[in-house]
Write a protein that holds these residues in place. Sequence first.
Motif, PDB file in Angstrom:
ATOM      1  N   ARG A   1      -0.803   8.539  12.152  1.00 14.43           N
ATOM      2  CA  ARG A   1      -0.963   7.185  11.610  1.00 14.43           C
ATOM      3  C   ARG A   1      -0.838   6.148  12.726  1.00 14.43           C
TER       4      ARG A   1
ATOM      5  N   ASP B   1      -2.597   3.688   3.250  1.00 17.34           N
ATOM      6  CA  ASP B   1      -1.241   3.811   2.699  1.00 17.34           C
ATOM      7  C   ASP B   1      -1.175   4.802   1.544  1.00 17.34           C
ATOM      8  N   GLU B   2      -2.291   5.118   0.929  1.00 16.67           N
ATOM      9  CA  GLU B   2      -2.332   6.069  -0.187  1.00 16.67           C
ATOM     10  C   GLU B   2      -2.328   7.523   0.293  1.00 16.67           C
TER      11      GLU B   2
ATOM     12  N   ASP C   1      -3.624   3.456  13.587  1.00 19.13           N
ATOM     13  CA  ASP C   1      -3.304   2.018  13.626  1.00 19.13           C
ATOM     14  C   ASP C   1      -3.657   1.406  14.982  1.00 19.13           C
TER      15      ASP C   1
ATOM     16  N   SER D   1      -6.467  -1.596  15.696  1.00 17.79           N
ATOM     17  CA  SER D   1      -5.926  -2.887  16.132  1.00 17.79           C
ATOM     18  C   SER D   1      -6.869  -3.648  17.057  1.00 17.79           C
TER      19      SER D   1
ATOM     20  N   ASP E   1     -11.740   4.045   3.890  1.00 19.15           N
ATOM     21  CA  ASP E   1     -11.578   2.634   4.191  1.00 19.15           C
ATOM     22  C   ASP E   1     -10.140   2.413   4.664  1.00 19.15           C
ATOM     23  N   PRO E   2      -9.935   1.645   5.731  1.00 25.28           N
ATOM     24  CA  PRO E   2      -8.576   1.410   6.227  1.00 25.28           C
ATOM     25  C   PRO E   2      -7.616   0.862   5.165  1.00 25.28           C
ATOM     26  N   SER E   3      -8.125   0.178   4.175  1.00 24.31           N
ATOM     27  CA  SER E   3      -7.248  -0.358   3.125  1.00 24.31           C
ATOM     28  C   SER E   3      -6.627   0.753   2.280  1.00 24.31           C
ATOM     29  N   ARG E   4      -7.152   1.969   2.357  1.00 27.24           N
ATOM     30  CA  ARG E   4      -6.634   3.095   1.572  1.00 27.24           C
ATOM     31  C   ARG E   4      -5.660   3.967   2.352  1.00 27.24           C
TER      32      ARG E   4
END
Length: 58
Positions: A21, A12-13, A25, A29, A7-10
Amino acid sequence: MERAFVDPSRLDELNIHPSMRMRIDHGLSRRSEPYIGEGNLRLLKSHAGNAAARSQRS
């Protein structure tokens, strides 16, 4: 090398190389046109101009 769908929300982990990256991104976008980069964009425009000139000479 590990690959996975996440999932894109993960993002940063995860330990992702900055160049990869940036590509991710840009893909997320939802641009109306693809991101090519300034140097590559100039090259593509030059190539398109050269191709148009060749077709006019034919």
